[in-house]
Design a protein around this motif. Sequence first.
Motif, PDB file in Angstrom:
ATOM      1  N   ALA A  12       1.313  -1.487   0.054  1.00  0.00           N
ATOM      2  CA  ALA A  12       0.070   0.173   0.012  1.00  0.00           C
ATOM      3  C   ALA A  12       0.649   1.152   0.310  1.00  0.00           C
ATOM      4  N   VAL A  13       0.158   1.849   0.857  1.00  0.00           N
ATOM      5  CA  VAL A  13       1.268   3.205   1.600  1.00  0.00           C
ATOM      6  C   VAL A  13       1.340   4.214   2.383  1.00  0.00           C
ATOM      7  N   GLN A  14       2.477   4.493   2.655  1.00  0.00           N
ATOM      8  CA  GLN A  14       2.897   4.114   4.019  1.00  0.00           C
ATOM      9  C   GLN A  14       3.286   6.049   4.411  1.00  0.00           C
ATOM     10  N   VAL A  15       3.093   6.688   5.582  1.00  0.00           N
ATOM     11  CA  VAL A  15       3.518   7.744   5.470  1.00  0.00           C
ATOM     12  C   VAL A  15       4.424   8.148   6.848  1.00  0.00           C
ATOM     13  N   TRP A  16       6.205   8.162   7.115  1.00  0.00           N
ATOM     14  CA  TRP A  16       7.009   7.987   7.775  1.00  0.00           C
ATOM     15  C   TRP A  16       7.608   9.112   8.216  1.00  0.00           C
ATOM     16  N   ASP A  17       7.051   9.916   9.644  1.00  0.00           N
ATOM     17  CA  ASP A  17       8.090  10.716  10.535  1.00  0.00           C
ATOM     18  C   ASP A  17      10.300  10.331  10.181  1.00  0.00           C
ATOM     19  N   VAL A  18      10.918  11.309   9.212  1.00  0.00           N
ATOM     20  CA  VAL A  18      11.655  10.057   9.252  1.00  0.00           C
ATOM     21  C   VAL A  18      12.517  11.534   9.069  1.00  0.00           C
ATOM     22  N   ARG A  65       1.857   2.639  -3.743  1.00  0.00           N
ATOM     23  CA  ARG A  65       0.884   3.490  -4.067  1.00  0.00           C
ATOM     24  C   ARG A  65       1.391   5.331  -3.860  1.00  0.00           C
ATOM     25  N   ALA A  66       2.708   5.191  -3.378  1.00  0.00           N
ATOM     26  CA  ALA A  66       3.252   6.070  -3.466  1.00  0.00           C
ATOM     27  C   ALA A  66       2.858   7.332  -3.882  1.00  0.00           C
ATOM     28  N   ASP A  67       3.041   7.538  -5.326  1.00  0.00           N
ATOM     29  CA  ASP A  67       2.775   8.375  -6.827  1.00  0.00           C
ATOM     30  C   ASP A  67       1.217   9.103  -6.641  1.00  0.00           C
ATOM     31  N   ASP A  68       0.549   7.743  -6.214  1.00  0.00           N
ATOM     32  CA  ASP A  68      -1.023   8.147  -6.085  1.00  0.00           C
ATOM     33  C   ASP A  68      -1.166   9.431  -5.103  1.00  0.00           C
ATOM     34  N   LEU A  69      -0.323   8.907  -4.196  1.00  0.00           N
ATOM     35  CA  LEU A  69      -1.023   9.623  -2.976  1.00  0.00           C
ATOM     36  C   LEU A  69      -0.198  11.133  -2.836  1.00  0.00           C
ATOM     37  N   MET A  70       1.029  11.066  -3.287  1.00  0.00           N
ATOM     38  CA  MET A  70       1.683  12.486  -3.350  1.00  0.00           C
ATOM     39  C   MET A  70       0.667  13.360  -5.217  1.00  0.00           C
ATOM     40  N   GLU A  71      -0.094  12.722  -5.904  1.00  0.00           N
ATOM     41  CA  GLU A  71      -0.520  13.325  -7.067  1.00  0.00           C
ATOM     42  C   GLU A  71      -1.279  13.820  -6.739  1.00  0.00           C
ATOM     43  N   ARG A  72      -2.257  13.818  -5.358  1.00  0.00           N
ATOM     44  CA  ARG A  72      -3.272  14.362  -4.610  1.00  0.00           C
ATOM     45  C   ARG A  72      -2.853  15.858  -3.970  1.00  0.00           C
ATOM     46  N   ILE A  73      -1.933  15.550  -3.500  1.00  0.00           N
ATOM     47  CA  ILE A  73      -1.776  16.962  -2.682  1.00  0.00           C
ATOM     48  C   ILE A  73      -0.808  18.045  -3.305  1.00  0.00           C
ATOM     49  N   PHE A  74       0.452  17.049  -4.502  1.00  0.00           N
ATOM     50  CA  PHE A  74       1.021  18.439  -4.809  1.00  0.00           C
ATOM     51  C   PHE A  74       0.715  18.050  -6.781  1.00  0.00           C
ATOM     52  N   PRO A 105      -0.344  20.239   9.547  1.00  0.00           N
ATOM     53  CA  PRO A 105      -0.784  20.402   8.952  1.00  0.00           C
ATOM     54  C   PRO A 105      -0.566  19.391   7.012  1.00  0.00           C
ATOM     55  N   LEU A 106       0.359  19.321   6.741  1.00  0.00           N
ATOM     56  CA  LEU A 106       0.710  18.764   5.613  1.00  0.00           C
ATOM     57  C   LEU A 106       0.899  16.542   6.188  1.00  0.00           C
ATOM     58  N   TRP A 107       0.488  16.419   7.387  1.00  0.00           N
ATOM     59  CA  TRP A 107       1.020  15.018   7.605  1.00  0.00           C
ATOM     60  C   TRP A 107      -1.263  15.131   7.872  1.00  0.00           C
ATOM     61  N   ASN A 108      -1.673  16.025   7.831  1.00  0.00           N
ATOM     62  CA  ASN A 108      -3.279  15.627   7.959  1.00  0.00           C
ATOM     63  C   ASN A 108      -3.911  15.345   6.599  1.00  0.00           C
ATOM     64  N   ALA A 109      -2.824  16.304   5.961  1.00  0.00           N
ATOM     65  CA  ALA A 109      -3.746  16.550   4.780  1.00  0.00           C
ATOM     66  C   ALA A 109      -3.400  14.794   3.778  1.00  0.00           C
ATOM     67  N   LEU A 110      -2.544  14.526   3.968  1.00  0.00           N
ATOM     68  CA  LEU A 110      -1.554  13.289   3.623  1.00  0.00           C
ATOM     69  C   LEU A 110      -2.700  12.575   3.941  1.00  0.00           C
ATOM     70  N   PHE A 111      -3.391  12.098   5.714  1.00  0.00           N
ATOM     71  CA  PHE A 111      -4.019  11.019   5.572  1.00  0.00           C
ATOM     72  C   PHE A 111      -5.377  10.863   5.334  1.00  0.00           C
ATOM     73  N   GLU A 112      -5.920  12.522   5.070  1.00  0.00           N
ATOM     74  CA  GLU A 112      -7.160  12.707   4.441  1.00  0.00           C
ATOM     75  C   GLU A 112      -7.115  12.403   3.401  1.00  0.00           C
ATOM     76  N   ALA A 113      -6.018  12.910   2.357  1.00  0.00           N
ATOM     77  CA  ALA A 113      -6.788  12.349   0.932  1.00  0.00           C
ATOM     78  C   ALA A 113      -6.597  10.639   0.488  1.00  0.00           C
ATOM     79  N   GLY A 114      -5.723  10.390   1.066  1.00  0.00           N
ATOM     80  CA  GLY A 114      -5.206   8.749   1.503  1.00  0.00           C
ATOM     81  C   GLY A 114      -6.171   7.680   1.832  1.00  0.00           C
ATOM     82  N   VAL A 123      -3.771   4.486   3.185  1.00  0.00           N
ATOM     83  CA  VAL A 123      -2.787   4.583   3.872  1.00  0.00           C
ATOM     84  C   VAL A 123      -2.409   4.500   5.383  1.00  0.00           C
ATOM     85  N   HIS A 124      -1.275   4.655   5.633  1.00  0.00           N
ATOM     86  CA  HIS A 124      -1.174   4.563   7.364  1.00  0.00           C
ATOM     87  C   HIS A 124       0.164   4.820   7.826  1.00  0.00           C
ATOM     88  N   ALA A 125       0.165   5.159   9.041  1.00  0.00           N
ATOM     89  CA  ALA A 125       1.690   5.407   9.465  1.00  0.00           C
ATOM     90  C   ALA A 125       2.466   4.648   9.627  1.00  0.00           C
TER      91      ALA A 125
END
Length: 368
Positions: A52-58, A157-166, A213-222, A227-229
């Motif tokens: 799937a796709v994950q958002v990582w706090d790095v 699915r990273a490209d699909d999620l990123m397209e929705r924000i950027f 705000p960016l973290w929340n936008a990614l989870f809302e859009a995905g 999408v999971h942390a």
Amino acid sequence: MALISPSRRLRRTAFSEGVEAAGVKAYTVYNHMLLPTVFRSVEEDYHHLKSAVQVWDVSVERQVELRGPDAGRLMQMLTPRDLRGMLPGMCYYVPIVDETGGMLNDPVALKLSDERYWISIADSDLLFWVKGLAYGLHLDVLVDEPDVSPLAVQGPRADDLMERIFGSSVRDLRFFRYGYFDFQGRDLIVARSGYSKQGGFEIYVEDSAIGMPLWNALFEAGKDLDVHAGCPNLIERIEGGLLSYGNDMTRENTPHECGLGRFCSTQTAIGCVGRDALLRVAKEGPVQQIRAISIDGPKIGGSDRSWPVTTEKGKRIGKITSAAWSPDYETNVAIGMVRMTHWDEGDRITVETTDGPREATVHEQFWI
Ligand code: THG
């Protein structure tokens, strides 16, 4: 294990609020900061990352910024990789070595302009080495850690999620290239890179205030993309042969021992600290090197120390530096440093694991 006491020295990040709300189960400490290591379980996180796709706090990938007329000269002093072909918009994986050719860090460097670089560091206090060189050599350059927090978006699915924000143009980014993309009126650096082999992006969030705000936008859009942390995954990074500074390599190792010879062009990296030492070892070739190793038998308990590697007769020939059970390959996958007598494909070795001695096989290639 007991808990870690929070304090100012153990820094929270621009996304800690989101990480906690997502139910983080364990952290490690990396660059004096919290780095999540588990959300659901290491194995569940692994399967999800690969599907799937994950958002990582790095955020722990701190930036060492070089700014000023001598930035390029200082950058080339730090690494045996030849930087003459590096242009703005490019990311380079760069071994950083000391005067003996020993590894100090293995960051990703970004060239922002001829007079400005970001060095996205692994877990060692590189800032002090770089400040020391700049001060000691009277270079005309400012060296600092800016308020920049990388957020990785990794998985098929990273490209699909990123397209929705950027926007759809983010799909056109090539591997290890970056561009500027708008988020709420700010231009953020977005690169196609990240510490997994599943593909994805890293967003360099400049100014902690826009972190949540960016973290929340990614989870809302995905939501419909599941999408999971997530976080850098031990199993997946071993399968992919992604090295971990402090675990798989230390100041005791040269880049050639780490298999990073392909990122060195020491002959033409004029001005690099440790160049003479590295030219000597590159000429002879290393006598030990990092290898992929599969360890026979059932799952072995976690490795918080290195496991000795021996011949079948008991002679010491190396060590295992990272290991995990791989559900996909149904074996214990590992990274180890082995002497040249036993570094060929198919060589059989013995590993003194925490669960007792195990037979193992050396591989010349990683799994992914
Ligand atoms: N991204 C960013 N900063 C980082 C990391 C990252 N800092 C810490 C740590 N990770 C540094 N270590 C690595 C190790 C491997 C890679 C990147 C950083 C990596 N290697 C690819 C590989 O080996 O397949 C590709 C290297 C190449 O071909 O240039 O990506 O992950 N910002």
